[in-house]
Motif scaffolding. Structure first.
Motif, PDB file in Angstrom:
ATOM      1  N   GLN A   1       0.845  -1.199   0.000  1.00  0.00           N
ATOM      2  CA  GLN A   1       0.000   0.000   0.000  1.00  0.00           C
ATOM      3  C   GLN A   1       0.880   1.249   0.000  1.00  0.00           C
ATOM      4  O   GLN A   1       0.667   2.182  -0.779  1.00  0.00           O
ATOM      5  N   ALA A   2       1.901   1.187   0.891  1.00  0.00           N
ATOM      6  CA  ALA A   2       2.815   2.324   1.002  1.00  0.00           C
ATOM      7  C   ALA A   2       3.565   2.526  -0.307  1.00  0.00           C
ATOM      8  O   ALA A   2       3.761   3.659  -0.767  1.00  0.00           O
ATOM      9  N   GLU A   3       3.941   1.382  -0.940  1.00  0.00           N
ATOM     10  CA  GLU A   3       4.693   1.469  -2.182  1.00  0.00           C
ATOM     11  C   GLU A   3       3.852   2.089  -3.290  1.00  0.00           C
ATOM     12  O   GLU A   3       4.355   2.852  -4.118  1.00  0.00           O
ATOM     13  N   LEU A   4       2.571   1.755  -3.293  1.00  0.00           N
ATOM     14  CA  LEU A   4       1.670   2.285  -4.327  1.00  0.00           C
ATOM     15  C   LEU A   4       1.570   3.807  -4.199  1.00  0.00           C
ATOM     16  O   LEU A   4       1.503   4.524  -5.197  1.00  0.00           O
ATOM     17  N   GLU A   5       1.558   4.260  -2.933  1.00  0.00           N
ATOM     18  CA  GLU A   5       1.391   5.702  -2.725  1.00  0.00           C
ATOM     19  C   GLU A   5       2.701   6.466  -2.879  1.00  0.00           C
ATOM     20  O   GLU A   5       2.684   7.680  -3.097  1.00  0.00           O
TER      21      GLU A   5
ATOM     22  N   GLU B   1       6.235   3.093 -13.185  1.00  0.00           N
ATOM     23  CA  GLU B   1       4.875   3.096 -13.717  1.00  0.00           C
ATOM     24  C   GLU B   1       4.315   1.670 -13.826  1.00  0.00           C
ATOM     25  O   GLU B   1       3.175   1.395 -13.432  1.00  0.00           O
ATOM     26  N   SER B   2       5.167   0.730 -14.333  1.00  0.00           N
ATOM     27  CA  SER B   2       4.691  -0.646 -14.539  1.00  0.00           C
ATOM     28  C   SER B   2       4.393  -1.305 -13.190  1.00  0.00           C
ATOM     29  O   SER B   2       3.408  -2.034 -13.033  1.00  0.00           O
ATOM     30  N   ARG B   3       5.235  -1.021 -12.230  1.00  0.00           N
ATOM     31  CA  ARG B   3       5.049  -1.574 -10.889  1.00  0.00           C
ATOM     32  C   ARG B   3       3.736  -1.044 -10.291  1.00  0.00           C
ATOM     33  O   ARG B   3       2.977  -1.792  -9.679  1.00  0.00           O
ATOM     34  N   LYS B   4       3.489   0.202 -10.512  1.00  0.00           N
ATOM     35  CA  LYS B   4       2.271   0.814  -9.978  1.00  0.00           C
ATOM     36  C   LYS B   4       1.036   0.145 -10.567  1.00  0.00           C
ATOM     37  O   LYS B   4       0.034  -0.083  -9.889  1.00  0.00           O
ATOM     38  N   LYS B   5       1.153  -0.168 -11.868  1.00  0.00           N
ATOM     39  CA  LYS B   5       0.019  -0.791 -12.554  1.00  0.00           C
ATOM     40  C   LYS B   5      -0.271  -2.161 -11.931  1.00  0.00           C
ATOM     41  O   LYS B   5      -1.412  -2.521 -11.652  1.00  0.00           O
ATOM     42  N   GLU B   6       0.824  -2.911 -11.679  1.00  0.00           N
ATOM     43  CA  GLU B   6       0.697  -4.234 -11.056  1.00  0.00           C
ATOM     44  C   GLU B   6       0.015  -4.126  -9.699  1.00  0.00           C
ATOM     45  O   GLU B   6      -0.895  -4.882  -9.370  1.00  0.00           O
ATOM     46  N   LEU B   7       0.506  -3.159  -8.937  1.00  0.00           N
ATOM     47  CA  LEU B   7      -0.031  -2.990  -7.581  1.00  0.00           C
ATOM     48  C   LEU B   7      -1.502  -2.600  -7.618  1.00  0.00           C
ATOM     49  O   LEU B   7      -2.314  -3.099  -6.843  1.00  0.00           O
ATOM     50  N   ALA B   8      -1.837  -1.721  -8.572  1.00  0.00           N
ATOM     51  CA  ALA B   8      -3.231  -1.285  -8.669  1.00  0.00           C
ATOM     52  C   ALA B   8      -4.126  -2.472  -8.990  1.00  0.00           C
ATOM     53  O   ALA B   8      -5.211  -2.630  -8.401  1.00  0.00           O
TER      54      ALA B   8
END
Lengths: 326, 136
Positions: free
Chosen positions: A187-191, A197-204
């Motif tokens: 959660q912290a990493e997403l914020e 960008e690609s990592r964020k997409k995975e996390l989302a």
């Protein structure tokens, strides 16, 4: 004074007599369970038992029995090349039999038709799908939080590592921490602003899946969702481009009344029969590796394994109508 | 001797074809689906089982008599096999009360669920109102 047959043949016949008792006990138990359970599953779409596969296997075994007889005839006529040829064909047919059997077992495993795994009511089916989905979500959490090992989601491992992590032991400190902590990390990493960008997409995608799971689980717990609705929801989730692929371990909900009993009996009967086939194949290999050394000394051996093989065929002749047709 | 050999060779292939025909017959009976039909006062699964199992018995006899050479063996075959056959049949007969006479009351969650699923309205389809019958 004595019987006019070789000792080995007498031994084989006595052994077959005990085998008859062995299989008639299982078959008798099956008949009692089958007759005493109204609503026993017989629909091929539900049980994934295909008559064509059983029929083909019957044909394969009958043909191999025929070849064994021809092999024995070759032995008696001292035509050992013929005997070898037919024994070899029999061995190959046994492989074909096991191949078809493996295909059938694979179908059972992929639809999770295993003893103890089958939900018998819609309620149990919904509970099971939620358990499976929780494992998917948890393994996804662990896979995303772990950078070093390649992200491989194995639901089987999850439970173990989660349980072990709860124990305060020197050794377990290096094992994955509890899922909840990992989730907060993600959660912290997403914020965080510096996440790629690609990592964020995975996390989302992961958090979307988790939200969906929590929602479905809530509805399952207060029993406000029906079986058909749950199946529709799961189908929709499977089609999702972001996280649909991770839902492969979640099975289509299909409650089967008496399904567990059915699966136990099916695997017990066909499993013991397959074991007999494997033992028969070992005995064929023993005579086949003799190669050109095959001589009349092996007559009794070939006759005895022939008797054994016919018995295996005989058992299948009864199993086929009992399991596949009735 | 050689004449006898070729004679039995022909016989074995005849037996093989008879076995194949029997297998095809039992598959045919599966496709006809005798569950819906009745004959000689027997109907449904009982009729199907009777037909299919008698075919299986015929096949078993073919295999035992010809392929396992019981036809050509001495009297010892009776001494050796009759105790087993009697015991195997005795086992089945001993279980008939369990199969034929339901002297006990069926009280399992599956039976409750089945009954409620049958009572459920057809347009409801999935018989959702039977869910509560499940006893944990």
């Amino acid at each position: 004074m004595g019987l006019p047959i070789p000792h080995s043949k007498l031994g084989m016949w006595l052994f077959l007599a005990t085998e008859i008792m062995f299989f008639s006990a299982f078959i008798g138990a099956y008949i009692v369970l089958r007759a005493g359970s109204p609503g026993w599953p017989t629909d091929a779409n539900i049980t994934h038992i295909h008559v064509w596969a059983g029929g083909l296997n019957t044909f394969v075994l009958i043909l191999s029995s025929f070849f064994v007889v021809l092999a024995l005839e070759g032995m008696k006529a001292e035509n050992f090349a013929k005997a070898r040829r037919y024994l070899c064909l029999t061995f190959l047919l046994a492989c074909v039999f096991l191949g078809i059997k493996t295909y059938e077992y694979y179908g059972k495993f992929s639809h999770d038709i295993l003893p103890g795994h089958i939900p018998e009511t819609p309620r149990m089916a919904i509970d099971k799908s939620m358990r499976e989905m929780k494992q998917v979500v948890d393994s996804r959490t662990i896979a995303l939080a772990n950078f070093k090992p390649p992200a491989k989601s194995e639901p089987a491992k999850t439970e173990e590592s989660v349980e072990l992590a709860g124990v305060t032991d020197e050794k377990t400190k290096e094992i994955t921490p509890p899922v909840e902590i990992l989730r907060q990390k993600l959660q912290a990493e997403l914020e965080a602003p510096d996440t790629s960008e690609s990592r964020k997409k995975e996390l989302a995608a992961y958090f979307a899946l988790e939200t969906k799971f929590i929602d479905l689980n809530k509805r399952a717990l207060n029993e406000s969702i029906t079986l058909t609705e749950m199946n529709q929801e799961l189908d929709a989730l499977r089609k999702n481009p972001d996280y649909g692929v991770f839902l492969a371990p979640v099975h289509h909900l299909q409650p089967i009344i008496y399904g567990n009993l059915f699966a136990s009996v099916y695997f017990l009967l066909t499993g013991f029969h397959a074991l007999h086939v494997v033992i028969g194949m070992i005995m064929f290999v023993i005579v086949l590796i003799q190669g050109k050394r095959l001589c009349e000394k092996w007559n009794d051996y070939v006759e005895n394994i022939g008797l054994y093989w016919h018995f295996v065929d005989l058992v299948w002749i009864f199993l086929f109508p009992l399991i596949y047709i009735i | 001797m050689s004449e006898q050999q070729s004679h039995s060779y022909v016989k074995y292939s005849t037996i093989f074809f008879a076995l194949c025909i029997c297998t095809v017959l039992s598959i045919l009976f599966d496709f006809i689906d005798l569950r819906e039909k009745s004959l000689l006062g027997l109907k449904g699964v009982v009729l199907l089982s009777l037909v299919v199992l008698s075919i299986a018995c015929a096949k078993a006899l073919f295999v035992m008599i010809y392929f396992m050479h019981l036809k050509f063996e001495g009297r010892w075959k009776y001494v050796l096999l009759s105790p087993t056959i009697i015991l195997a049949m005795g086992l089945t007969i001993a279980m008939t009360p369990d199969i034929g006479i339901h002297y006990y009351v069926d009280e399992s969650p599956q039976v409750d669920y089945l009954k409620q699923a049958q009572q459920a309205t057809p347009e409801n389809g999935s018989a959702n109102n039977a869910e509560k019958s499940h006893v944990e």
